[in-house]
Write an enzyme that holds these catalytic residues in place. Sequence first.
Site, mmCIF file in Angstrom:
data_model
loop_
_atom_site.group_PDB
_atom_site.id
_atom_site.type_symbol
_atom_site.label_atom_id
_atom_site.label_comp_id
_atom_site.label_asym_id
_atom_site.label_seq_id
_atom_site.Cartn_x
_atom_site.Cartn_y
_atom_site.Cartn_z
ATOM 1 N N HIS A 1 34.500 40.768 50.834
ATOM 2 C CA HIS A 1 34.478 40.018 49.417
ATOM 3 C C HIS A 1 33.130 39.557 49.129
ATOM 4 O O HIS A 1 32.652 38.477 49.934
ATOM 5 C CB HIS A 1 35.677 39.034 49.442
ATOM 6 N N HIS B 1 29.755 38.587 46.354
ATOM 7 C CA HIS B 1 29.144 38.498 45.040
ATOM 8 C C HIS B 1 27.628 38.598 45.304
ATOM 9 O O HIS B 1 27.006 37.798 45.894
ATOM 10 C CB HIS B 1 29.507 37.166 44.498
ATOM 11 N N LYS C 1 39.806 44.777 40.613
ATOM 12 C CA LYS C 1 39.906 43.496 40.758
ATOM 13 C C LYS C 1 40.593 42.581 39.492
ATOM 14 O O LYS C 1 40.230 42.867 38.343
ATOM 15 C CB LYS C 1 38.255 42.730 40.957
ATOM 16 N N HIS D 1 42.249 37.543 42.615
ATOM 17 C CA HIS D 1 42.154 36.289 42.663
ATOM 18 C C HIS D 1 43.154 35.518 42.204
ATOM 19 O O HIS D 1 43.782 35.377 41.041
ATOM 20 C CB HIS D 1 40.980 35.851 41.521
ATOM 21 N N HIS E 1 40.281 35.521 49.396
ATOM 22 C CA HIS E 1 40.052 34.110 49.717
ATOM 23 C C HIS E 1 41.173 33.172 49.646
ATOM 24 O O HIS E 1 41.137 32.244 48.964
ATOM 25 C CB HIS E 1 38.817 33.663 48.993
ATOM 26 N N ASP F 1 33.529 35.825 50.393
ATOM 27 C CA ASP F 1 33.251 35.242 49.238
ATOM 28 C C ASP F 1 31.883 34.576 48.922
ATOM 29 O O ASP F 1 31.800 33.415 48.502
ATOM 30 C CB ASP F 1 34.502 34.253 48.793
HETATM 31 C C1 NCD Z 1 33.052 33.146 42.654
HETATM 32 C C2 NCD Z 1 31.734 33.465 41.811
HETATM 33 O O1 NCD Z 1 30.737 32.360 41.895
HETATM 34 O O2 NCD Z 1 31.396 34.549 41.640
HETATM 35 N N1 NCD Z 1 33.011 31.816 42.688
HETATM 36 C C3 NCD Z 1 33.972 30.965 43.722
HETATM 37 O O3 NCD Z 1 33.868 29.780 43.646
HETATM 38 N N2 NCD Z 1 34.468 31.850 44.846
HETATM 39 C C4 NCD Z 1 34.186 33.793 41.830
HETATM 40 C C5 NCD Z 1 35.202 33.914 42.635
HETATM 41 O O4 NCD Z 1 35.397 34.402 43.828
HETATM 42 O O5 NCD Z 1 36.395 33.364 42.399
HETATM 43 ZN ZN ZN Z 2 34.737 35.832 45.023
HETATM 44 ZN ZN ZN Z 3 37.955 34.635 43.240
#
Ligand code: NCD
Ligand code: ZN
Ligand code: ZN
Length: 354
Positions: free
Chosen positions: A18, A20, A104, A141, A179, A257
């Site tokens: 996971h 970003h 997702k 999510h 998460h 995450d």
């Molecule tokens: C994530 C993001 O910034 O893209 N933020 C977070 O607080 N985890 C989005 C997500 O994973 O829910």
């Molecule tokens: Zn995330």
């Molecule tokens: Zn998320």
Amino acid sequence: MSTTGPDSLVIRKPDDWHVHLRDGDMLRAVLPGTEAHFGRAIIMPNLVPPITTVAAAQAYRDRILAARAPGSDFQPLMTAYLTDGTDPDEIARGHAESVWVAAKLYPAGATTNAHHGVTDLAKIRTVLERMEKIGMPLLVHGETTDQSVDIFDREAVFIERHLHTLLREHPGLRVVFEHITTQEAADFVSGFNAQNPGGRVGATITPHHLMINRSSIFQGGIRPHLYCLPIAKREKHRLALRKAATSGDACFFLGTDTAPHMAHLKEAACGCAGIFCAAVAMACYAQVFDEEGALDRLNNFASLNGPRFYGLPVNTTMLTLMRRESVVQESVTVGADKVLVFRGGDTLGWSVES
Ligand code: NCD
Ligand code: ZN
Ligand code: ZN
């Protein structure tokens, strides 16, 4: 931290299920933190605009590959962002062409860049049916978007109102509860698999949810860099997550995450959600597993359980963790701004051998 036990730990190279990575300058600034320790990563599709087509996923994958360090063999595993209007054929085509490995589900408005998400599960019924048929996992999510529900209860309420139904209506669908932050989620996932052999429900657990609780966000003042979604919960939930992650149960696996945001966007009157933990994640997990007396289970959590769920081979190279104090880097520069690193400036008891 325990003072006994091995001074180093060799595990199979982990994957991060996971992540970003964002795009552009941010992608180039944060990718080194992920590719240094992880062989593969599930890449979240919540860009602006989101990754909803095969072509967009392919182009994003190419930009990630181009941003890798010379000699890096890091492999991004792409995902599709589901909306009310998602076409099942497009999802199936991207899967058949090996462009994306999963889709997702962001309940609309639940988190960062989720406003194009799904407003009602009934709207994607045919998509989910198709995914069930082709064996494509759904990544969730898991928070209700009902704003009348207390923010600390939104994950538990999502299980009651949506997850039970989703799994009942789609008995072949493979689901990752992303998460997880509550005892309810950990119990639900292990309990479901105990009653339904086959391991079709997995869950990722972040390093920060193993280390902080909701009081940490307000320790000595408001700490915007500890704000993420789902928000950290009470201490009893942190302890339940530590138990789940170190339990040896194959349904729990590593997903950081890591969610970078520019410092000025978090240190704002309305700061955004996300914690940037990529490069420090393995040191954090090692410290937690050490504290729990479970270093011998880190290899399963970090490197074996995820590939097993996704039906992928495990990595062939190894990663060495050292019981050696190191100070965590404070921030990563992105153009004229920066992203603050989780635990930046703190001393951790473990580090990755470089
Ligand atoms: C994530 C993001 O910034 O893209 N933020 C977070 O607080 N985890 C989005 C997500 O994973 O829910
Ligand atoms: Zn995330
Ligand atoms: Zn998320």
